[in-house]
Write a protein that holds these residues in place. Structure first.
Motif, PDB file in Angstrom:
ATOM      1  N   LEU A  38      66.974  80.120  15.932  1.00 46.52           N
ATOM      2  CA  LEU A  38      66.338  79.748  17.188  1.00 46.52           C
ATOM      3  C   LEU A  38      65.920  78.285  17.084  1.00 46.52           C
ATOM      4  CD1 LEU A  38      65.134  80.385  19.975  1.00 46.52           C
ATOM      5  CD2 LEU A  38      63.007  81.023  18.814  1.00 46.52           C
ATOM      6  N   TRP A  39      66.418  77.496  18.020  1.00 44.97           N
ATOM      7  CA  TRP A  39      66.075  76.069  18.069  1.00 44.97           C
ATOM      8  C   TRP A  39      65.530  75.790  19.464  1.00 44.97           C
ATOM      9  CZ3 TRP A  39      69.926  71.378  18.079  1.00 44.97           C
ATOM     10  CH2 TRP A  39      69.210  70.202  17.823  1.00 44.97           C
ATOM     11  N   VAL A  40      64.231  75.528  19.533  1.00 43.77           N
ATOM     12  CA  VAL A  40      63.527  75.450  20.815  1.00 43.77           C
ATOM     13  C   VAL A  40      63.498  74.009  21.322  1.00 43.77           C
ATOM     14  CG1 VAL A  40      61.369  75.915  22.017  1.00 43.77           C
ATOM     15  CG2 VAL A  40      62.098  77.408  20.146  1.00 43.77           C
ATOM     16  N   PRO A  41      63.963  73.783  22.562  1.00 47.95           N
ATOM     17  CA  PRO A  41      63.859  72.446  23.157  1.00 47.95           C
ATOM     18  C   PRO A  41      62.562  72.291  23.919  1.00 47.95           C
ATOM     19  CG  PRO A  41      65.206  73.836  24.566  1.00 47.95           C
ATOM     20  CD  PRO A  41      64.760  74.705  23.397  1.00 47.95           C
ATOM     21  N   GLY A  42      62.140  71.065  24.098  1.00 46.91           N
ATOM     22  CA  GLY A  42      60.923  70.812  24.858  1.00 46.91           C
ATOM     23  C   GLY A  42      60.685  69.331  25.036  1.00 46.91           C
ATOM     24  N   THR A  43      59.858  69.009  26.002  1.00 48.84           N
ATOM     25  CA  THR A  43      59.470  67.624  26.244  1.00 48.84           C
ATOM     26  C   THR A  43      57.952  67.541  26.360  1.00 48.84           C
ATOM     27  OG1 THR A  43      59.889  67.998  28.598  1.00 48.84           O
ATOM     28  CG2 THR A  43      61.598  66.849  27.355  1.00 48.84           C
ATOM     29  N   ASP A  44      57.431  66.351  26.072  1.00 53.45           N
ATOM     30  CA  ASP A  44      55.992  66.120  26.070  1.00 53.45           C
ATOM     31  C   ASP A  44      55.593  65.414  27.363  1.00 53.45           C
ATOM     32  OD1 ASP A  44      53.589  66.011  23.896  1.00 53.45           O
ATOM     33  OD2 ASP A  44      53.485  64.293  25.258  1.00 53.45           O
ATOM     34  N   HIS A  45      54.415  65.766  27.899  1.00 51.59           N
ATOM     35  CA  HIS A  45      54.002  65.190  29.177  1.00 51.59           C
ATOM     36  C   HIS A  45      53.573  63.732  29.079  1.00 51.59           C
ATOM     37  CE1 HIS A  45      50.217  66.704  27.416  1.00 51.59           C
ATOM     38  NE2 HIS A  45      49.613  65.760  28.107  1.00 51.59           N
ATOM     39  N   ALA A  46      53.279  63.248  27.871  1.00 48.58           N
ATOM     40  CA  ALA A  46      53.032  61.818  27.630  1.00 48.58           C
ATOM     41  C   ALA A  46      52.029  61.252  28.626  1.00 48.58           C
ATOM     42  CB  ALA A  46      54.341  61.041  27.693  1.00 48.58           C
ATOM     43  N   GLY A  47      50.769  61.653  28.463  1.00 47.06           N
ATOM     44  CA  GLY A  47      49.745  61.340  29.446  1.00 47.06           C
ATOM     45  C   GLY A  47      49.678  59.890  29.883  1.00 47.06           C
ATOM     46  N   ILE A  48      49.473  58.977  28.945  1.00 41.13           N
ATOM     47  CA  ILE A  48      49.290  57.567  29.304  1.00 41.13           C
ATOM     48  C   ILE A  48      50.558  56.993  29.916  1.00 41.13           C
ATOM     49  CG2 ILE A  48      48.904  55.261  28.358  1.00 41.13           C
ATOM     50  CD1 ILE A  48      47.046  56.521  26.299  1.00 41.13           C
ATOM     51  N   ALA A  49      51.689  57.198  29.259  1.00 41.04           N
ATOM     52  CA  ALA A  49      52.938  56.591  29.721  1.00 41.04           C
ATOM     53  C   ALA A  49      53.351  57.118  31.086  1.00 41.04           C
ATOM     54  CB  ALA A  49      54.040  56.845  28.693  1.00 41.04           C
ATOM     55  N   THR A  50      53.244  58.423  31.286  1.00 41.20           N
ATOM     56  CA  THR A  50      53.657  59.003  32.564  1.00 41.20           C
ATOM     57  C   THR A  50      52.775  58.513  33.697  1.00 41.20           C
ATOM     58  OG1 THR A  50      54.437  60.980  31.418  1.00 41.20           O
ATOM     59  CG2 THR A  50      54.098  61.154  33.793  1.00 41.20           C
ATOM     60  N   GLN A  51      51.473  58.502  33.487  1.00 36.44           N
ATOM     61  CA  GLN A  51      50.567  58.037  34.532  1.00 36.44           C
ATOM     62  C   GLN A  51      50.867  56.595  34.897  1.00 36.44           C
ATOM     63  OE1 GLN A  51      46.506  59.433  34.488  1.00 36.44           O
ATOM     64  NE2 GLN A  51      45.718  57.387  34.920  1.00 36.44           N
ATOM     65  N   ALA A  52      51.160  55.763  33.902  1.00 40.09           N
ATOM     66  CA  ALA A  52      51.458  54.361  34.168  1.00 40.09           C
ATOM     67  C   ALA A  52      52.737  54.214  34.984  1.00 40.09           C
ATOM     68  CB  ALA A  52      51.598  53.600  32.843  1.00 40.09           C
ATOM     69  N   VAL A  53      53.781  54.978  34.640  1.00 38.79           N
ATOM     70  CA  VAL A  53      55.055  54.887  35.357  1.00 38.79           C
ATOM     71  C   VAL A  53      54.888  55.302  36.816  1.00 38.79           C
ATOM     72  CG1 VAL A  53      57.350  55.903  35.540  1.00 38.79           C
ATOM     73  CG2 VAL A  53      56.507  55.150  33.323  1.00 38.79           C
ATOM     74  N   VAL A  54      54.172  56.385  37.050  1.00 41.62           N
ATOM     75  CA  VAL A  54      53.992  56.870  38.422  1.00 41.62           C
ATOM     76  C   VAL A  54      53.134  55.902  39.230  1.00 41.62           C
ATOM     77  CG1 VAL A  54      53.087  58.744  39.841  1.00 41.62           C
ATOM     78  CG2 VAL A  54      54.333  59.264  37.737  1.00 41.62           C
ATOM     79  N   GLU A  55      52.095  55.350  38.614  1.00 41.91           N
ATOM     80  CA  GLU A  55      51.279  54.370  39.327  1.00 41.91           C
ATOM     81  C   GLU A  55      52.097  53.148  39.723  1.00 41.91           C
ATOM     82  OE1 GLU A  55      47.103  53.576  38.623  1.00 41.91           O
ATOM     83  OE2 GLU A  55      47.265  54.713  36.753  1.00 41.91           O
ATOM     84  N   LYS A  56      52.931  52.714  38.813  1.00 47.21           N
ATOM     85  CA  LYS A  56      53.778  51.565  39.116  1.00 47.21           C
ATOM     86  C   LYS A  56      54.713  51.875  40.271  1.00 47.21           C
ATOM     87  CE  LYS A  56      57.386  48.635  37.152  1.00 47.21           C
ATOM     88  NZ  LYS A  56      58.253  48.368  35.982  1.00 47.21           N
ATOM     89  N   GLN A  57      55.308  53.057  40.257  1.00 49.02           N
ATOM     90  CA  GLN A  57      56.238  53.436  41.319  1.00 49.02           C
ATOM     91  C   GLN A  57      55.523  53.535  42.672  1.00 49.02           C
ATOM     92  OE1 GLN A  57      59.395  56.588  40.753  1.00 49.02           O
ATOM     93  NE2 GLN A  57      58.100  57.679  42.216  1.00 49.02           N
ATOM     94  N   MET A  58      54.317  54.111  42.678  1.00 48.78           N
ATOM     95  CA  MET A  58      53.553  54.235  43.916  1.00 48.78           C
ATOM     96  C   MET A  58      53.252  52.866  44.507  1.00 48.78           C
ATOM     97  SD  MET A  58      50.897  57.251  42.808  1.00 48.78           S
ATOM     98  CE  MET A  58      49.664  56.571  43.915  1.00 48.78           C
ATOM     99  N   TRP A  59      52.854  51.937  43.660  1.00 46.29           N
ATOM    100  CA  TRP A  59      52.531  50.601  44.161  1.00 46.29           C
ATOM    101  C   TRP A  59      53.783  49.875  44.656  1.00 46.29           C
ATOM    102  CZ3 TRP A  59      48.626  47.815  45.779  1.00 46.29           C
ATOM    103  CH2 TRP A  59      48.802  46.429  45.894  1.00 46.29           C
ATOM    104  N   LYS A  60      54.867  50.027  43.910  1.00 47.41           N
ATOM    105  CA  LYS A  60      56.103  49.324  44.253  1.00 47.41           C
ATOM    106  C   LYS A  60      56.691  49.845  45.550  1.00 47.41           C
ATOM    107  CE  LYS A  60      60.625  48.102  42.298  1.00 47.41           C
ATOM    108  NZ  LYS A  60      61.526  48.261  41.122  1.00 47.41           N
ATOM    109  N   GLU A  61      56.658  51.163  45.745  1.00 49.06           N
ATOM    110  CA  GLU A  61      57.315  51.762  46.903  1.00 49.06           C
ATOM    111  C   GLU A  61      56.414  51.834  48.133  1.00 49.06           C
ATOM    112  OE1 GLU A  61      58.771  55.546  45.671  1.00 49.06           O
ATOM    113  OE2 GLU A  61      60.329  54.702  44.373  1.00 49.06           O
ATOM    114  N   ARG A  62      55.097  52.078  47.911  1.00 45.79           N
ATOM    115  CA  ARG A  62      54.239  52.325  49.065  1.00 45.79           C
ATOM    116  C   ARG A  62      52.981  51.454  49.083  1.00 45.79           C
ATOM    117  NH1 ARG A  62      54.532  57.779  47.288  1.00 45.79           N
ATOM    118  NH2 ARG A  62      52.266  58.036  47.460  1.00 45.79           N
ATOM    119  N   GLY A  63      52.763  50.668  48.036  1.00 48.78           N
ATOM    120  CA  GLY A  63      51.572  49.843  47.991  1.00 48.78           C
ATOM    121  C   GLY A  63      50.301  50.654  47.872  1.00 48.78           C
TER     122      GLY A  63
END
Length: 1009
Positions: A38-63
């Motif tokens: 059994l080899w289990v795949p998964g991804t990490d939510h990466a709190g700081i990095a994810t929040q930064a990416v989404v904030e950047k996208q929100m500002w870039k697309e919608r201000g």
């Protein structure tokens, strides 16, 4: 086994590819052995990095900024982004051939993980291992959050160094020591000089300390000093922790911004004074002179958000912009305040000098900002007890770390482990399941009342019991902070299997058999998994840990986006143009200055882009580097070389399938019996390769496997056996023995290769004919892996040792051909040795020796017989001499190719003459007359040898003229010098031999009839 969950925000780089290649090879090998895997795949939510990416996208697309949304609305934005963009990692894993159990794919923020995280927090709290306290934490002012130890990079500075930091319009200097005077109260001419590398913390000084036995300050014990900036009285304290031989022997004490000073302050009852705020500005406690109006809070060092700042820098820009709308004074940025503080010291006459000073600067790995120690009320995990268990697990052998040299770091870290701050000031992540009772508890209680629960209802019940008030009357406010991402990652081995529920998967597969990851995660991830796994499940989450080295580029540099050397594995697999690589850089998160540097480096490293190398070549190359060595220096040229190896295997299978034909029926491997010594030799080499592969997999040293497979396929099968049997296969009727041997080599060789090169092995294996009477596996992935025991009957070490002498002789013959520049000619060869056993060794390999040496017939020259005239000579050992024909015996005078060059083109007469010559070769007659017109024309070849010698001599002179080198470079140069000198020596001997032939040659007129 579980995959180390990569951050959902990013894409896999070569370091991740190394992890996948190693894990997948081990997983496939175990499957082929019949093990349940059994080899289990998964991804990490990466709190700081994810929040930064989404904030950047929100500002870039919608201000829109985060603070303009409610927490719930922002989290909805993050989940939408995750669903839309978070699948890239899975695509990369599939491209790498990772045979994961995709049905069990998990995410560290999914419902199951959230339940596990909450349960872990509650259990640790109830066990007294989790508490809330007001103490110093690592704080990133750029991110406005506490960060973990792993996110702090220690950069040593040898002297004055300027760095461009978030929030600062100009570079900031570090690596200096400022000397400042603290006047002694009541003694006008007396002062105590202290040194500091962080003058911006001077407003937070609450004392000056000296060693109690330092005679320079004994007369000042009990005195008070004046603060150089505020004039307030500070005590001069004595403490044995002060090092009197360092600097002036006096140190300033800043408990609010230094762990060492905090301990000292606690010993002496000093109250801390926080002078640096969460955003990196100076607090109001510093005084109005270090405060500014709102428009000067944080000068924009990064440009407008549209200038594509990095995600972490983007947070700084957003927060700065947020504060511009505030209507109350804010402090100067701490590094702007630094210059103002130093100017004030000069004005007051208390500045005592500035000099370069080596230091270690602590930087936030995510933002690049200087990490500050700030006093914060946070949640902490007590690690001492759990850390002791982790250390003892390694000492007792219950936990095996491989390579074993990592044990020293493990023991040292756990013997000095501190409590773990798990609070993060973010919105994206697992919100801490703790509640502050804001109303309803005892009014006179000065301490905050916190309760913990799996739900608010459970927390309310706890609060009611704690306060003695009805739960409905209490007001509970949940902690807005989230947990450190490493907290949920530490639960991954058992939360991915359904914990805390008692699921069938948990009962069947926990604890895991093996954890494989990079050695940089040993302490911060592996160590925490061991601590929490042992505490929460009662057993180690795994018993074996395999740690691979860090991947660096060919120049030894760490992979970094700012250096332009971070590569997407898919770009190596499929190939990519330089223009596309540069476009990816521009679409990334680098600031303009970093982008220019990265683009230039990328253009230098990959001027023509990256050629297509294929998945198998990349996996095989990555696995070929041993885990016991240092960092892995990977170059694309190395992967490309492995692609050529794949092509070699492909072409070998094409040849084998052509030889087998459509009507070929394979024999069972156990019935295969070699019909000639060469067949026996290749089967012995195949059995040896199986043994070496098994040993490599069992010890998890995959470089042994790759070396064994590379040597078998390239050097044993392709370079030797396929060449040696071609004359046999061209005969009619053809013996069935070589065909059966070729099939076994292909079948077993591909199965040995399958865990490392799954795509190539599958494609070629499916083309092989099936053995009769047995059910073939539908895929090579579940076909039996060849075991060393099953092939042991083929092993013949003595035969391999004998044939190695034959290979040495073949190499000697090829070297002679190259020296005398024989191209198409196939000269005859004679072997001579006084040892009867040595002649017997070669007797059964005469035909393969001629074939592999690119020569004609091979015979023996009786011991004691004079060397034939006109033949080149080389010593193979102390007793064996090799002679190669350069001139033709007999009457053919028609050209340098002589009789042997024209065989097959001149008809019956020449064929009869060849047969007669072969007969004479079997019974050498040294007295035969020798004619000087043959395979080599001295007059033609001497100029060629001279030109070759001139070229090599120039190379040698160039090397000798170089400046002396050191280390590995010197060793490599010495090896090159020796190689050139040996080649020159061979050319000199060949030229001397040819001149001798010319001197002995009669006039051409004498040869006329």
């Amino acid at each position: 086994m579980c995959i180390p969950p990569p951050n959902v925000t990013g894409s896999l780089h070569i370091g991740h590819a190394l992890t996948v290649a190693i894990q997948d090879a081990l997983v496939r090998w175990h499957r082929m052995r019949g093990d349940q895997v059994l080899w289990v795949p998964g991804t990490d939510h990466a709190g700081i990095a994810t929040q930064a990416v989404v904030e950047k996208q929100m500002w870039k697309e919608r201000g829109v900024r985060r603070h303009e949304l409610s927490r719930e609305d922002f989290l909805r934005e993050v989940w939408q982004w995750k669903e839309a963009k978070g699948g890239e990692i899975c695509e990369q894993l599939r491209a790498l051939g990772a045979s994961l159990d995709w049905d069990r794919e998990c995410f560290t923020m999914d419902a199951g993980s959230s339940v596990a995280v909450t349960e872990a927090f509650v259990r640790l709290y109830e066990a007294g291992l989790l508490y809330r306290n007001h103490q110093l934490v690592n704080w990133s002012c750029a991110l406005r959050s506490a960060i973990s130890d792993i996110e702090v990079e220690s950069r040593p500075l040898s002297g004055r160094t300027e760095l461009l930091l978030p929030g600062c319009p100009t570079p900031v200097s570090f690596g200096f020591l400022l000397s400042v005077a603290f006047p002694v109260d009541g003694e006008p001419d007396a002062e105590v000089v202290v040194g500091t590398t962080r003058p911006e913390t001077l407003p937070g000084d609450v004392a000056v300390a000296v060693h109690p036995e330092d005679s320079r300050y004994t007369h000042l014990h009990g005195h008070w000093l004046r603060h150089p900036l505020t004039g307030q009285l500070l005590p001069l304290i004595t403490d044995s922790a002060v090092q009197p031989h360092v600097g002036t022997g006096a140190v300033k004490v800043t408990p609010a911004h230094s762990p060492a000073d905090a301990e000292m302050g606690a010993r002496h009852g000093l109250s801390p004074l926080s002078v640096i705020a969460e955003d990196g500005t100076m607090t109001s406690l510093c005084g109005d002179w270090l405060q500014v109006v709102p428009d000067s809070v944080l000068p924009h060092p990064l440009g407008a958000p549209s200038s594509s700042p990095s995600p972490s820098h983007f947070l700084v820009s957003l927060e700065a912009s947020h504060f511009h709308h505030c209507h109350f004074p804010q402090g100067l940025h701490r590094f702007v305040a630094r210059e103002k503080i130093m100017s004030a010291l000069r004005e007051r006459g208390l500045f005592r000098g500035l000099r370069e000073h080596p230091m270690v600067l602590r930087l936030c790995s995510r933002s690049g900002d200087v990490v500050e120690y700030l006093l914060k009320s946070q949640w902490f995990v007590r690690c001492r007890e759990m850390g002791d268990r982790a250390a003892k697990a390694v000492e007792s052998g219950a936990l095996e770390l491989s390579p074993s040299f990592h044990q020293k770091n493990w023991q040292h870290w756990f013997s000095h482990i501190g409590d773990w701050c798990i609070s993060r000031q973010l919105w994206w992540g697992h919100q801490i399941p703790a509640y502050l009772v804001t109303e309803g508890h005892a009014k006179g209680d000065r301490e905050e009342c916190w309760v913990v629960g799996r739900s608010e209802a459970e927390a309310r019940e706890v609060a009611a019991e704690l306060t003695g008030r009805p739960g409905a009357e209490l007001v509970l406010d949940r902690d807005p902070d989230v947990l450190d991402t490493w907290f949920s990652s530490a639960l991954f081995p058992f939360s991915a299997l359904g914990w805390p529920q008692k699921t069938p998967d948990l009962a069947r597969f926990y604890p895991l058999s093996l954890l494989e990851t990079g050695n940089d995660l040993l302490l911060f991830w592996v160590g925490r998994m061991i601590m929490l796994g042992t505490q929460l499940t009662g057993q180690l989450p795994f018993s074996k840990v395999l740690l691979h080295s860090m991947v660096r580029d060919r120049q030894g540099r760490k992979m970094s986006k700012s250096l332009g050397n971070v590569l997407d594995p898919r770009d190596i697999i499929s190939g990519v143009e330089l223009q596309e690589l540069q476009a990816k850089l521009r679409d990334g998160s680098l600031d303009p200055s970093e982008l220019a540097i990265a683009a230039a480096a990328q253009k230098k490293d990959f001027p023509h882009g990256i050629p297509e190398c294929g998945t198998d070549a990349l996996r095989f190359t990555l696995c070929s580097h041993g885990v016991l060595g240092g960092d892995l220096h990977l170059s694309v040229s190395e992967v490309l070389s492995c692609r050529h190896f794949c092509n070699k295997i492909w072409n070998a299978l094409r040849f084998i399938l052509k030889v087998l034909g459509e009507k070929f029926v394979p024999q069972p491997a156990e019935e295969l019996s070699p019909s000639c010594p060469v067949d026996a030799w290749i089967l012995s080499r195949l059995a040896l390769a199986a043994w070496e592969c098994e040993r490599g997999f069992l010890t998890r040293e995959l470089s042994l496997v790759t070396h064994a497979l590379h040597h078998f396929w390239l050097h044993s099968l392709c370079d030797v056996y396929l060449e040696a049997v071609k004359p046999v296969l061209s005969r009619s009727p053809r013996s069935s023995g070589p065909s059966q041997v070729l099939f076994s080599c292909a079948d077993l060789g591909l199965r040995l290769l399958a865990p490392l090169m799954p795509f190539l092995a599958e494609e070629l294996w499916q083309r092989l004919p099936q053995r009769p009477g047995c059910t073939a596996a539908p895929s090579i992935t579940i076909a039996p892996y060849p075991s060393a025991h099953s092939l042991e009957h083929w092993r013949q070490p003595e035969l391999e040792q004998r044939f190695s002498r034959v290979q040495e002789a073949a190499q000697t013959l090829r070297a002679l051909r190259a020296t005398y520049q024989l191209t198409t000619a196939r000269p005859r060869v004679l072997l001579q040795s006084p040892e009867p056993g040595e002649q017997g060794l070669f007797q059964s390999f005469l035909e393969p020796l001629g074939t592999l040496g690119h020569c004609g017939a091979v015979g023996f020259l009786p011991p004691g017989t004079a060397a034939p005239t006109g033949w080149a000579q080389a010593a193979l050992s102390g007793t064996l001499q090799v002679y190669m024909e350069l001139q033709v015996t007999g009457g053919d005078r028609r050209g340098r190719g002589g009789i042997w060059k024209n065989v097959g083109r001149k008809g019956r007469a020449l064929r009869m003459e060849k047969m007669e010559a072969l007969s004479r070769l079997q019974r050498p007659e040294p007295s035969l007359p020798v004619l000087r017109q043959g395979l080599v024309d001295p007059q033609t070849h001497l100029p060629l040898l001279a030109a070759r010698r001139h070229k090599l001599q120039k190379q040698l002179d160039s090397l000798l003229a170089q400046a002396p080198l050191e280390g590995v470079a010197e060793t490599q140069m010495q090896q090159r010098l020796s190689s050139l000198q040996l080649e020159l020596s061979k050319l000199d001997r060949a030229a001397s031999h040819l001149r001798q032939l010319m001197e002995e040659s009669p006039d051409p007129g004498e040869l006329k009839p």
